[in-house]
Design an enzyme around this catalytic site. Sequence first.
Site, PDB file in Angstrom:
ATOM      1  N   TYR A  92       0.857  -1.183   0.000  1.00  0.00           N
ATOM      2  CA  TYR A  92       0.000   0.000   0.000  1.00  0.00           C
ATOM      3  C   TYR A  92       0.896   1.236   0.000  1.00  0.00           C
ATOM      4  O   TYR A  92       1.955   1.234  -0.616  1.00  0.00           O
ATOM      5  CB  TYR A  92      -0.987  -0.046   1.183  1.00  0.00           C
ATOM      6  CG  TYR A  92      -2.150   0.890   0.956  1.00  0.00           C
ATOM      7  CD1 TYR A  92      -3.028   0.687  -0.105  1.00  0.00           C
ATOM      8  CD2 TYR A  92      -2.358   1.994   1.781  1.00  0.00           C
ATOM      9  CE1 TYR A  92      -4.075   1.562  -0.341  1.00  0.00           C
ATOM     10  CE2 TYR A  92      -3.400   2.862   1.559  1.00  0.00           C
ATOM     11  CZ  TYR A  92      -4.256   2.651   0.490  1.00  0.00           C
ATOM     12  OH  TYR A  92      -5.282   3.520   0.259  1.00  0.00           O
ATOM     13  N   LYS A 165      -6.056  -1.548  -0.749  1.00  0.00           N
ATOM     14  CA  LYS A 165      -6.829  -1.290   0.470  1.00  0.00           C
ATOM     15  C   LYS A 165      -7.437  -2.583   0.998  1.00  0.00           C
ATOM     16  O   LYS A 165      -7.427  -2.849   2.208  1.00  0.00           O
ATOM     17  CB  LYS A 165      -7.937  -0.289   0.167  1.00  0.00           C
ATOM     18  CG  LYS A 165      -8.385   0.520   1.376  1.00  0.00           C
ATOM     19  CD  LYS A 165      -7.370   1.615   1.671  1.00  0.00           C
ATOM     20  CE  LYS A 165      -7.817   2.509   2.801  1.00  0.00           C
ATOM     21  NZ  LYS A 165      -6.885   3.625   3.034  1.00  0.00           N
TER      22      LYS A 165
END
Length: 553
Positions: A92, A165
């Site tokens: 991420y 996510k």
Amino acid sequence: MPMHTPPVLLDPLTNRGTAFTAEERERLDLVGRLPDAEFTLDQQALRAYEQVRQEPTDLAKFISLDQLHDRNEVLYYRLLSDHLAELLPIVYDPTVGAAIKRYSHDYRRPRGVFLSIDRPQDLRRSFEALRLHRDEIDLVVVTDAEEILGIGDWGVQGVQISVGKLAVYTAAAGLHPARCLPVVLDVGTDNENLLNDPLYMGLRHSRVRGKRYDAFVETYLETVSELYPNALLHFEDFGPGNARRLLETYGNRYRMFNDDMQGTGAITLAAALSALKVTRVPFREQRLIVFGAGTAGVGIADQLRDAMVRDGLDSTEATRRVWLVDKQGLLVEGMADLRDYQAPYARPAEEVHGWADGETGLLTTVRHVHPTILVGTSTTPGAFDKDVVTAMAEHVERPVIFPLSNPTEKIEAMPADLMAWTDGKVLTATGIPVDPVEHRGVRHVIGQANNALLYPGLGLGTVVAGAQRMTAGMLLAAAEAVAGQVDARAPGAPLLPPVANLRASSATVAVAVVQAAVEDKVATRRPEDLVQAVQDAMWQPVYGQLSEKEASQ
């Protein structure tokens, strides 16, 4: 004639590679299709970790992990779970930003649902093609990629933000990967480089806005909530002109959550709750300056203002204790470029009439306002310089300063400087991981205001409770649960828990969120044993018994 590959090897949720046992290889028609040696998941994870670590760059590590994700999801999530603090910045923020920029050139295989505004008639069909039952999806993360992290508009390539996510949701909180769905709304892009890139994979026109955009988003919400009525609808990296408006329009109608606004605000609230345990100054007496009045900054202002209201102030008075400063200076009523979501915090024009030379920049505002809390979401490196910090420290015993911009080259101030300029009195948390700071013999551990400390547990709790919508009480409960995991009163203690313990942290947050959902009367399920209900809901990256259906799909 092409060689037949058994379906069990093609599905990343069922493929186990060399971990298939001799009995499974016989039963699933895998004899001769794998090397003879049988390896445990532990051994596979060790090999996979060595492979990732030998990659020369973070982007190469991202690609290696992404390819593993496409082959074997159990092994992928076992690796993330074992090394979450190290690999979270790879899968991420910040490395996913580099991967997004390269998406059309490095494209390997599709993951997620791609919805085109030029073909709205295909929206329902796109979901129905997944052949998923209405009860088989818990979470949908959607982006239109207008404001990706700190890199802006990246069109359809922003699908990677939804994928990333969801990876955090699964690794940190045990949301089952088969019950999570990444979605991108391709509404065009204003990125000229993409529009002129022959390999760009999205719509080749500027961003659609106005009524056509709104109708497309509304159709998306209506469709996805009808098809998957129990799913939490997570919105990510929408532009500031749309993010708040969509949440205000639909937040009470659908089970919606916007991490850029609500998640960022709640994790900052958690850090503030910890800091105020040290200062012992109640929320109703705080004066807040937020430097950087975009979606994140205003979301933080909202959460801290609401905390002041809960502590006894009325809404108007609490709003008057918040000052927003942006690139044009202090936001004042009547400004031509004032956005609708900034307007409630705009100061009366007469407030600045006595300020020297009409200057309303950050330093001048600090000198006039005497803030107790200073938050940075500006991406302006060095904005919290010595003059600003010392001006603040002149009027408050323990200044609370949160430079939250990332990556490192955009942070408003480094904690070592804040410590030096305040003689160690500052209470700080940052948006990036920072090494501990030594000051006058005390080792200060710097907490990271990483949304991953909060939103995975918030999502898990929402799913366990079957909450009909996301409430302010659930967000507050999540923030308090995060803050409750540390004792900031000890010398040098951090304001937030470490990212390394995310899975335990997420479970703690989820329990608090379920309880809040019950108290707010939005829960459709009320488990007698909240702790056990949360533990039972957390998927574990282990190889279980394969059903005949899974093996043959």
